[in-house]
Design a protein around this motif. Sequence first.
Motif, short mmCIF file in Angstrom:
data_model
loop_
_atom_site.label_atom_id
_atom_site.label_comp_id
_atom_site.label_asym_id
_atom_site.label_seq_id
_atom_site.Cartn_x
_atom_site.Cartn_y
_atom_site.Cartn_z
N VAL A 172 45.10 -54.38 -20.06
CA VAL A 172 45.97 -54.50 -18.89
C VAL A 172 47.42 -54.18 -19.28
CG1 VAL A 172 46.82 -56.08 -17.12
CG2 VAL A 172 44.45 -56.24 -17.88
N ASP A 173 47.83 -54.73 -20.44
CA ASP A 173 49.19 -54.47 -20.90
C ASP A 173 49.43 -52.99 -21.11
OD1 ASP A 173 50.01 -57.17 -21.06
OD2 ASP A 173 48.81 -57.40 -22.88
N LEU A 174 48.46 -52.35 -21.76
CA LEU A 174 48.61 -50.92 -22.04
C LEU A 174 48.64 -50.13 -20.74
CD1 LEU A 174 46.40 -50.44 -25.20
CD2 LEU A 174 48.89 -50.50 -25.02
N ALA A 175 47.82 -50.55 -19.78
CA ALA A 175 47.80 -49.87 -18.49
C ALA A 175 49.16 -50.01 -17.82
CB ALA A 175 46.71 -50.45 -17.61
N PHE A 176 49.71 -51.21 -17.91
CA PHE A 176 51.03 -51.45 -17.31
C PHE A 176 52.07 -50.52 -17.95
CE2 PHE A 176 55.12 -53.62 -17.93
CZ PHE A 176 55.55 -53.72 -16.61
N LEU A 177 52.03 -50.46 -19.27
CA LEU A 177 53.01 -49.64 -19.98
C LEU A 177 52.84 -48.16 -19.60
CD1 LEU A 177 55.30 -49.87 -21.99
CD2 LEU A 177 53.68 -49.46 -23.83
N ALA A 178 51.58 -47.72 -19.56
CA ALA A 178 51.32 -46.32 -19.22
C ALA A 178 51.81 -46.03 -17.80
CB ALA A 178 49.83 -46.03 -19.33
N ALA A 179 51.53 -46.96 -16.89
CA ALA A 179 51.96 -46.76 -15.50
C ALA A 179 53.48 -46.69 -15.43
CB ALA A 179 51.44 -47.89 -14.63
N THR A 180 54.14 -47.58 -16.19
CA THR A 180 55.60 -47.57 -16.17
C THR A 180 56.13 -46.23 -16.66
OG1 THR A 180 55.51 -49.91 -16.70
CG2 THR A 180 57.65 -48.85 -16.89
N ILE A 181 55.56 -45.76 -17.78
CA ILE A 181 56.05 -44.50 -18.34
C ILE A 181 55.81 -43.36 -17.36
CG2 ILE A 181 55.69 -42.81 -20.19
CD1 ILE A 181 55.15 -45.21 -22.05
N ALA A 182 54.64 -43.36 -16.74
CA ALA A 182 54.33 -42.31 -15.77
C ALA A 182 55.31 -42.37 -14.61
CB ALA A 182 52.91 -42.46 -15.26
N PHE A 183 55.56 -43.57 -14.15
CA PHE A 183 56.49 -43.80 -13.05
C PHE A 183 57.88 -43.29 -13.41
CE2 PHE A 183 59.82 -46.94 -12.05
CZ PHE A 183 59.91 -46.83 -10.68
N LEU A 184 58.34 -43.66 -14.61
CA LEU A 184 59.68 -43.26 -15.02
C LEU A 184 59.78 -41.75 -15.16
CD1 LEU A 184 60.44 -46.03 -17.69
CD2 LEU A 184 61.35 -45.84 -15.38
N ALA A 185 58.77 -41.17 -15.84
CA ALA A 185 58.80 -39.72 -16.06
C ALA A 185 58.74 -39.00 -14.72
CB ALA A 185 57.65 -39.30 -16.95
N GLY A 186 57.86 -39.46 -13.85
CA GLY A 186 57.70 -38.83 -12.55
C GLY A 186 58.99 -38.83 -11.75
N PHE A 187 59.62 -39.98 -11.69
CA PHE A 187 60.83 -40.09 -10.89
C PHE A 187 62.03 -39.47 -11.58
CE2 PHE A 187 59.39 -43.94 -8.16
CZ PHE A 187 58.49 -43.10 -7.55
N ARG A 188 61.93 -39.33 -12.90
CA ARG A 188 63.06 -38.75 -13.62
C ARG A 188 63.09 -37.24 -13.45
NH1 ARG A 188 66.74 -36.67 -14.90
NH2 ARG A 188 68.19 -36.93 -16.62
N PHE A 189 61.90 -36.63 -13.53
CA PHE A 189 61.89 -35.17 -13.61
C PHE A 189 61.49 -34.49 -12.31
CE2 PHE A 189 61.42 -36.56 -18.06
CZ PHE A 189 62.63 -36.06 -18.52
N SER A 190 61.15 -35.28 -11.29
CA SER A 190 60.93 -34.62 -10.01
C SER A 190 61.82 -35.28 -8.97
CB SER A 190 59.47 -34.74 -9.59
OG SER A 190 59.20 -36.08 -9.25
N GLN A 191 62.22 -34.51 -8.01
CA GLN A 191 63.16 -35.02 -7.02
C GLN A 191 62.41 -35.68 -5.88
OE1 GLN A 191 66.40 -35.24 -7.06
NE2 GLN A 191 66.60 -34.35 -9.09
N VAL A 192 61.97 -36.90 -6.11
CA VAL A 192 61.12 -37.57 -5.13
C VAL A 192 61.86 -37.79 -3.81
CG1 VAL A 192 59.80 -39.64 -4.63
CG2 VAL A 192 59.83 -38.71 -6.94
N ALA A 193 63.04 -38.40 -3.92
CA ALA A 193 63.78 -38.74 -2.70
C ALA A 193 64.07 -37.47 -1.91
CB ALA A 193 65.08 -39.44 -3.07
#
Lengths: 269, 346, 244
Positions: free
Chosen positions: A236-257
Amino acid sequence: MTFSDHYFDIDRLDRLSRKETFVHRLDPRVKTIATMLFLITVISFPKYEVAALVPFFLFPVLMLTLGDIPAGFIAGKILLVSPFAILIGLFNPFLDTRIVAVVAGLPVSAGILSFLSILLKFVLTISAALLLIATTSFPGVCHALRQLGFPAIFVSQLLLLYRYLFVLLEEAMRIVRARDMRSSGARGAGVRVFVRLVGVLFLRAVDRAERIYHAMLSRGFQGDLPTLRPSRVTAVDLAFLAATIAFLAGFRFSQVAEGIGRSAQELLR
Amino acid sequence: MHMADALLSPAVGTTLWAGTAAVTSYASKKLKREIDDRTIPLMGVLGAFIFAAQMINFTIPGTGSSGHLGGGMILAIILGPHAAILVIASVLTVQALFFADGGLLALGCNIWNLGFYPCYLVYPLLYKPLVGNSQKPGRILVASLVSAVTALQLGAFSVVLETLLSGKSELPFGAFLLLMQPIHLAIGIIEGLVTAGIINYVRSARPELLETMAALRPLDASISLKKIMATFIVLAVITGGALSWFASTHPDGLEWSIEKVTGKGELPEQENGIAPVLKGIQEKTAFLPDYGFKPAGNDAKEGEAPPVWPGIEAGTSVAGLIGAVIVLGMIVLIGMGIRSFRRGCT
Amino acid sequence: MSHHIIEFRDVCFRYPDGTEALKGISFRITHGESVGVVGANGSGKSTLIRHMNGCLLPTSGTVNIGDFPLTVKTRRELRRKVGIVFQDPDDQLFMPTVFDDVAFGPLNLGMDEACVREKVRGALDVVHCLDLQDKPPHRLSLGQKSAVAIASVMAMDPDILAMDEPAANLDPRSRRSLIAFLKTFKHSKMIASHDLDLILDVCERCIVIGDGRVVADGPSAELLSNRTMLEENSLELPLSLQGR
C-alpha cells in the motif's frame, strides 16, 4: 509578558497526528519522501507560473480529507504563519510592471503574476508541511529520518526535544503565570525580568537533563535510544508513493489546468 | 527571519540542504567520537528549553513591540559548536513542521543561516577570543552583543543572497539589504543582551555549572573549519553544477512559462469560431490587446497597455485561467465529497 | 541467614558545592524485605537512593550490591540489579511512547524482539497499564505516569526496587491505588518518602534518617508510633495513628 498561542497548536497537531486513518497508517518514510517530492515539484515551477500550480492543491486536499484533518485549523495556521514570503513577494507587482495581460479590463503586470505564483507556492508548501505532521506522529517522522540515514545522535536528541517540549512548556507557563500574578500591567514584561525568568527555566532544564540522564543510565543507556519499531514498507505504501510520483510528474509536465480550460472553451463554442 | 519555501528555487534549496547535511553529519561524527553520554539528554532538554523560552514574549525597551529569544548563540556558548548546531537544527525542524515557519525545503537554508554562522564562524572566531578566560559580566556582555549581532547580520545577508539567487523576488539587491540588515541589527542587539543576561545569571546563580558543561564537550573546532568549508564548497559545486546544467536545458523565466502555457498553432482555429459568450469574455480579458490576433475593430483598449511583451496568445492564456478555476472547483468538490463520504461512514 | 542484596557501609557523600548530604550511613537489606526510608526534607533520602545504583558514588565508605562493591568500573554491570524509580515520572519516561519506554531497558540488555515484547507486556500488566502502551507520556495522568515508571523499571527484572517519593503529587485516589499495588507487590523494595502512612502500610521495616545519619532502624509499626523520636526529626505520627 504573554505566552504564545503556538503552544496550543503543537498540542493540537500532536493529537491530530495520533488519529487512525488510511493516511495516518502510511509508512512515515513514504509520507516524508512524498512530501519532499511534492515540495520540490511545486518549487520547480518558473517564476510566472500560476495556472499550472492549481492542480497541485489536489494533494493537500486529499491528505486533509482522507486524513480527517479539520480544514479550518490548517487554513487558520496558514493565515497566521509568519508572512515573510508574502511580504517579500508583495514587492513584485510594484517592481515588475511590464503589462502582460488585461483581465476584465484591468491590466495584469508580470509582477502580479509572479506574486500570485509565490502566493500559491506559499500556500501549497506550508500546507504540505503542516499536513505531514498532522498525519504522522512526530516520533514517526524521527524514525523515518533515522531510517533514511540521518545521524543517530541527531535523531535521539530530536526525540528527547519533543518529549520534553511539553514538560518544559508547562513549566514555562507556570513560571509566567506566577510572574503575572505578582506583576500588574506592563511591569514584569521587560527584558530584565525576562532574562531572570528564562535563567530560572534554564537552570531547571539543566537539572532535569541530569535527572533524565540518571534515569537513562539506570536502564542501561549506552548512548543510543533503541526502539522496536519494525516499520515495514507495505505494498500500500509503495502504491501511494507511485501514485504520488505519477501525480506530480503528470501535473508537472502536462498543462492540466490549461487543457481543461481549453476543452471548456470548445464545449461552450 | 526564516527563509521560505515559496521564495526558493530548487537549485538554491538543494544546495543549502547539501551544505547543511554536510555540516550536521560532520558535527554528529565529531560528537559520537568525543562526547560524554550525558550530553544527549542535555541537548534534547535544552532544545525544549529554547522552545519554552521562545514561547514567552517580552517587551522590547522603547518600542513596545514584543520580541523573543532566538537561541542560536546561547546554545553555541553552552554546548559548543558541534552539539549546538544539532540542537538548532532540531529546533528549526520542529518549527518548520509545527509552525510552518519557512518550510521543509527552506529548512536547509534556515539551519545554515541560523546554525552554521553562530556555531562555526562567530563562536570560535569572535565569541571565544573576545571572552577569553574572563568571567566578568561586562566582558560577556560585549562578546555576546558582538557575536549575536554578527551572527544575525550574516544570517540576514544569507537570506538576501538565497532569495536573489532563487530569482523569485523582484527586489533589487540594495533595497533588499536595506530592508533586512537594519531590522536584524535591532534583533541582534536584543538577542545579544538577552544571551549575555542569561549567561551572567547562570554564572552568578550556579558558578560551577558552565564549567561542568564545558568539560563535557569535545575541544572546540575552529581548526576543522577548513574541512567543513571545503566539504560544503565541493558539495555546493556538485549540486549547483548538476542542477544548473539540468535547468539550462529548460529555459527559465517568463518566456519559458509563457511558451509552455501557449503551445503553438491553435490560434487560427480559435479566431474562426468563437462563441459570442466567450468572445465577450475574451474582449474583457484579452491578453496583450495590441497583439495581432484580436478581432478587427475591437480596439477599444488598444492604447491602454503598452506593447511590452510580445508572444502571448490570448486564447490559450484565457484557457489557463478558466482551467485553473475549474480545476480548483473540482478539487474542492472532491474534498467535500470525501469528507461527506467519511462522515456518512462513521 | 539469607544473602543480602544491598549493603551500605559507612557511606559519606559530599556534593561539589560542599554540602555534606550523607555522614556515615550503614544498613543492609536482604531478599524479600520491604524497607521504608523516612526523614525530613533535606535529610538525605534522595541522595541515599541515588547511591543505590551508582548515580552517585560515595565520597567515603562502600555500597555493596550482592558481593560486589559499587565503583566506577562495576556500576554499569551492577546497575541492572537495582531498579530506581525517580521522584518525577516525567524524568523517568523519556521515550516517545509508553511501549518504547518500557522496552528501553530490555532492549539495552540485548534481548531479542519476542523477549522484549514479553517483558513489556508482563511489566505493564503488573501495573494494570497494558491499554496505555501506545500513548505518549505527555498524555498520561500523573498516576498513570507513576505506574508506567514502575513498569519501565520492573521490565529489567531488578533484584530490588528503590523508589523516591512514589506518591508525591498524586491525588488521593491514585495514591490509594499505588499503595494497594505496592502491598500486593511481593518484591524486595525500598521506598523513600515522608508519606508515613504509605510507609506504615507497605513496609514492615523502616529506617529513619536525620541530617545525613541513620537515627533509627527497626519495624515500622514500632518506629512510626514513637512520637518523640519522629518529632525530633521534623516528622509526625502517621495520620492513621493520630487517633482523631
